[in-house]
Scaffold this motif. Structure first.
Motif, PDB file in Angstrom:
ATOM      1  N   SER A 176       0.808  -1.212   0.000  1.00 28.84           N
ATOM      2  CA  SER A 176       0.000   0.000   0.000  1.00 28.84           C
ATOM      3  C   SER A 176       0.847   1.270   0.000  1.00 28.84           C
ATOM      4  CB  SER A 176      -0.975   0.003   1.179  1.00 28.84           C
ATOM      5  OG  SER A 176      -0.261  -0.077   2.404  1.00 28.84           O
ATOM      6  N   GLY A 177       1.709   1.439   1.011  1.00 26.85           N
ATOM      7  CA  GLY A 177       2.578   2.623   1.048  1.00 26.85           C
ATOM      8  C   GLY A 177       1.811   3.920   0.868  1.00 26.85           C
ATOM      9  N   GLY A 178       0.648   4.010   1.455  1.00 24.41           N
ATOM     10  CA  GLY A 178      -0.140   5.224   1.321  1.00 24.41           C
ATOM     11  C   GLY A 178      -1.015   5.256   0.087  1.00 24.41           C
ATOM     12  N   ASN A 179      -0.935   4.222  -0.751  1.00 26.71           N
ATOM     13  CA  ASN A 179      -1.768   4.170  -1.952  1.00 26.71           C
ATOM     14  C   ASN A 179      -2.431   2.801  -2.041  1.00 26.71           C
ATOM     15  OD1 ASN A 179      -2.991   4.363  -4.427  1.00 26.71           O
ATOM     16  ND2 ASN A 179      -1.176   5.048  -5.531  1.00 26.71           N
ATOM     17  N   PRO A 180      -3.477   2.575  -1.262  1.00 24.50           N
ATOM     18  CA  PRO A 180      -4.131   1.261  -1.245  1.00 24.50           C
ATOM     19  C   PRO A 180      -4.744   0.872  -2.584  1.00 24.50           C
ATOM     20  CG  PRO A 180      -5.452   2.888  -0.080  1.00 24.50           C
ATOM     21  CD  PRO A 180      -4.139   3.536  -0.354  1.00 24.50           C
ATOM     22  N   THR A 181      -5.013   1.846  -3.453  1.00 22.85           N
ATOM     23  CA  THR A 181      -5.618   1.543  -4.750  1.00 22.85           C
ATOM     24  C   THR A 181      -4.691   0.673  -5.591  1.00 22.85           C
ATOM     25  OG1 THR A 181      -6.822   3.641  -4.736  1.00 22.85           O
ATOM     26  CG2 THR A 181      -6.608   2.517  -6.853  1.00 22.85           C
ATOM     27  N   VAL A 182      -3.396   1.019  -5.623  1.00 21.22           N
ATOM     28  CA  VAL A 182      -2.417   0.235  -6.381  1.00 21.22           C
ATOM     29  C   VAL A 182      -2.263  -1.143  -5.760  1.00 21.22           C
ATOM     30  CG1 VAL A 182      -0.014   0.082  -7.132  1.00 21.22           C
ATOM     31  CG2 VAL A 182      -1.196   2.277  -7.187  1.00 21.22           C
ATOM     32  N   ALA A 183      -2.219  -1.188  -4.421  1.00 16.66           N
ATOM     33  CA  ALA A 183      -2.107  -2.479  -3.725  1.00 16.66           C
ATOM     34  C   ALA A 183      -3.299  -3.371  -4.053  1.00 16.66           C
ATOM     35  CB  ALA A 183      -2.003  -2.256  -2.219  1.00 16.66           C
ATOM     36  N   ASP A 184      -4.498  -2.795  -4.053  1.00 15.27           N
ATOM     37  CA  ASP A 184      -5.711  -3.559  -4.391  1.00 15.27           C
ATOM     38  C   ASP A 184      -5.607  -4.122  -5.805  1.00 15.27           C
ATOM     39  OD1 ASP A 184      -6.821  -3.015  -1.942  1.00 15.27           O
ATOM     40  OD2 ASP A 184      -8.027  -1.323  -2.655  1.00 15.27           O
ATOM     41  N   ALA A 185      -5.126  -3.297  -6.736  1.00 23.32           N
ATOM     42  CA  ALA A 185      -5.052  -3.711  -8.135  1.00 23.32           C
ATOM     43  C   ALA A 185      -4.055  -4.853  -8.318  1.00 23.32           C
ATOM     44  CB  ALA A 185      -4.659  -2.523  -9.008  1.00 23.32           C
ATOM     45  N   ILE A 186      -2.897  -4.753  -7.650  1.00 24.80           N
ATOM     46  CA  ILE A 186      -1.871  -5.797  -7.771  1.00 24.80           C
ATOM     47  C   ILE A 186      -2.384  -7.107  -7.192  1.00 24.80           C
ATOM     48  CG2 ILE A 186       0.412  -6.546  -7.006  1.00 24.80           C
ATOM     49  CD1 ILE A 186       1.286  -3.605  -7.081  1.00 24.80           C
ATOM     50  N   LEU A 187      -2.929  -7.047  -5.986  1.00 23.48           N
ATOM     51  CA  LEU A 187      -3.364  -8.271  -5.311  1.00 23.48           C
ATOM     52  C   LEU A 187      -4.556  -8.915  -6.006  1.00 23.48           C
ATOM     53  CD1 LEU A 187      -2.965  -7.331  -1.540  1.00 23.48           C
ATOM     54  CD2 LEU A 187      -1.470  -8.711  -2.987  1.00 23.48           C
ATOM     55  N   ASP A 188      -5.448  -8.096  -6.556  1.00 27.30           N
ATOM     56  CA  ASP A 188      -6.597  -8.655  -7.270  1.00 27.30           C
ATOM     57  C   ASP A 188      -6.134  -9.502  -8.449  1.00 27.30           C
ATOM     58  OD1 ASP A 188      -9.533  -8.758  -7.951  1.00 27.30           O
ATOM     59  OD2 ASP A 188      -8.790  -7.754  -9.752  1.00 27.30           O
ATOM     60  N   ARG A 189      -5.080  -9.057  -9.132  1.00 24.51           N
ATOM     61  CA  ARG A 189      -4.578  -9.781 -10.307  1.00 24.51           C
ATOM     62  C   ARG A 189      -3.703 -10.966  -9.920  1.00 24.51           C
ATOM     63  NH1 ARG A 189      -5.840  -4.833 -11.285  1.00 24.51           N
ATOM     64  NH2 ARG A 189      -6.337  -4.001 -13.366  1.00 24.51           N
ATOM     65  N   LEU A 190      -3.009 -10.839  -8.792  1.00 27.57           N
ATOM     66  CA  LEU A 190      -2.088 -11.906  -8.370  1.00 27.57           C
ATOM     67  C   LEU A 190      -2.779 -13.030  -7.614  1.00 27.57           C
ATOM     68  CD1 LEU A 190       1.216 -10.306  -6.999  1.00 27.57           C
ATOM     69  CD2 LEU A 190       0.943 -11.843  -8.945  1.00 27.57           C
ATOM     70  N   VAL A 191      -3.606 -12.672  -6.669  1.00 28.29           N
ATOM     71  CA  VAL A 191      -4.127 -13.641  -5.699  1.00 28.29           C
ATOM     72  C   VAL A 191      -5.359 -14.377  -6.197  1.00 28.29           C
ATOM     73  CG1 VAL A 191      -5.014 -13.922  -3.355  1.00 28.29           C
ATOM     74  CG2 VAL A 191      -3.154 -12.311  -3.797  1.00 28.29           C
ATOM     75  N   SER A 192      -6.198 -13.701  -6.964  1.00 27.11           N
ATOM     76  CA  SER A 192      -7.452 -14.307  -7.410  1.00 27.11           C
ATOM     77  C   SER A 192      -7.201 -15.574  -8.230  1.00 27.11           C
ATOM     78  CB  SER A 192      -8.246 -13.293  -8.250  1.00 27.11           C
ATOM     79  OG  SER A 192      -9.444 -13.861  -8.717  1.00 27.11           O
ATOM     80  N   GLY A 193      -7.737 -16.697  -7.760  1.00 36.74           N
ATOM     81  CA  GLY A 193      -7.602 -17.966  -8.469  1.00 36.74           C
ATOM     82  C   GLY A 193      -6.221 -18.577  -8.436  1.00 36.74           C
ATOM     83  N   SER A 194      -5.352 -18.083  -7.570  1.00 33.38           N
ATOM     84  CA  SER A 194      -3.975 -18.596  -7.525  1.00 33.38           C
ATOM     85  C   SER A 194      -3.862 -19.858  -6.685  1.00 33.38           C
ATOM     86  CB  SER A 194      -3.037 -17.528  -6.947  1.00 33.38           C
ATOM     87  OG  SER A 194      -3.371 -17.260  -5.599  1.00 33.38           O
ATOM     88  N   HIS A 195      -2.799 -20.610  -6.905  1.00 29.93           N
ATOM     89  CA  HIS A 195      -2.462 -21.766  -6.073  1.00 29.93           C
ATOM     90  C   HIS A 195      -1.522 -21.280  -4.967  1.00 29.93           C
ATOM     91  CE1 HIS A 195      -4.046 -24.559  -9.135  1.00 29.93           C
ATOM     92  NE2 HIS A 195      -3.505 -23.727 -10.012  1.00 29.93           N
ATOM     93  N   ARG A 196      -1.797 -21.652  -3.732  1.00 29.22           N
ATOM     94  CA  ARG A 196      -0.970 -21.201  -2.608  1.00 29.22           C
ATOM     95  C   ARG A 196      -0.255 -22.396  -1.974  1.00 29.22           C
ATOM     96  NH1 ARG A 196      -4.282 -16.556   0.752  1.00 29.22           N
ATOM     97  NH2 ARG A 196      -5.470 -15.698  -1.014  1.00 29.22           N
ATOM     98  N   LEU A 197       1.033 -22.240  -1.822  1.00 28.32           N
ATOM     99  CA  LEU A 197       1.857 -23.247  -1.153  1.00 28.32           C
ATOM    100  C   LEU A 197       2.500 -22.575   0.054  1.00 28.32           C
ATOM    101  CD1 LEU A 197       3.604 -24.813  -4.296  1.00 28.32           C
ATOM    102  CD2 LEU A 197       1.586 -25.664  -3.086  1.00 28.32           C
ATOM    103  N   GLU A 198       2.081 -22.986   1.252  1.00 26.88           N
ATOM    104  CA  GLU A 198       2.591 -22.389   2.485  1.00 26.88           C
ATOM    105  C   GLU A 198       3.549 -23.375   3.155  1.00 26.88           C
ATOM    106  OE1 GLU A 198      -0.660 -21.081   4.897  1.00 26.88           O
ATOM    107  OE2 GLU A 198      -1.683 -20.083   3.232  1.00 26.88           O
TER     108      GLU A 198
END
Length: 251
Positions: free
Chosen positions: A212-234
């Motif tokens: 975010s760094g003071g700009n949550p809009t960019v953070a939202d855009a990045i995470l929406d494209r990265l995380v949605s439907g992704s495979h997660r290995l923890e």
């Protein structure tokens, strides 16, 4: 004389696998009883195998995997690591790459995130697909420089064409506004078309704060494209580096 001329022509046409197979047949006593069709079939098989091997070498060289020896077959499934054989068997088919899905690999330092990412990258290369491995901090530095010399669009186009982009060490360095915007551009040009694999010590639920760094809009855009439907290995458990050191240390 005729044999020498045939070999010369095969090399001139860059049929190196076939040329090697032809020489092996000449030196072998078992090839004599074979029919013309059988001998020709063997030569074609050897040429095909040679070309596939060369293509894999080129793909692996271009991938620049940090752990070049990592492969799916050597994954450590000991209890507590958080890896399931069935899930990795499914991912090893690489259908997720064809579908443009992402993989997010998280875990503590030394848990084997980079090694696992490289093993998956190796498997993707085996499928004849292109891979590019790079530490995210270095990529952002390169992109910052490319703005100055006017090569940013060219670099972005190159990144958009790679079948699998592996971004290592997400969250390791502070990201400024320019870096966030550049990362968004990279993710945007690949979203839904090409796959991205990210490794990070940060759990996914802390990525928004980091970006975010003071700009949550960019953070939202990045995470929406990265995380949605992704495979997660923890990944979990004790550091793999410590375990290796114990094995190689003094008795």
């Amino acid at each position: 004389m005729m044999t020498h001329d045939t070999l010369r022509k095969l090399h001139a046409m860059k049929l190196f696998g076939m040329a090697r197979g032809f020489e092996e047949q000449l030196a072998s006593t078992t090839a004599g009883p074979l029919s013309f069709e059988e001998r020709l079939g063997l030569l074609v098989d050897q040429e095909f195998t040679w070309r596939e091997s060369r293509r894999l070498q080129r793909l692996l060289q271009a991938a620049k995997l940090r752990e070049s020896a990592a492969c799916i077959e050597d994954i450590d499934y000991r209890p507590g690591r958080g890896l399931e054989r069935s899930e990795m068997a499914s991912l090893s088919l690489c259908n997720w790459v064809g579908q443009g899905h992402n993989i997010l690999v998280t875990g503590p330092t030394g848990s084997g995130k980079t090694w696992l990412a490289c093993a998956l990258g190796n498997q993707v290369c085996r499928q004849g697909l292109s891979v590019n491995f790079i530490r995210l901090p270095l990529l952002l530095e390169d992109l910052a420089v490319s703005h100055g010399d006017g090569s940013f669009r060219k670099r972005l186009t190159q990144l958009s064409k790679v079948d699998l982009l592996i971004l290592d060490d997400f969250g390791m360095a502070t990201m400024n506004a320019g870096g966030r915007n550049d990362l968004l551009e990279v993710i945007e040009c690949r979203c839904g078309v090409r796959s991205t694999l990210i490794t990070s010590q940060l759990p996914v639920d802390r990525w928004h704060d980091y970006l975010s760094g003071g700009n949550p809009t960019v953070a939202d855009a990045i995470l929406d494209r990265l995380v949605s439907g992704s495979h997660r290995l923890e990944l979990k458990g004790e550091s793999m580096r410590k375990q290796r050191n114990r094995k190689t240390g003094p008795a």
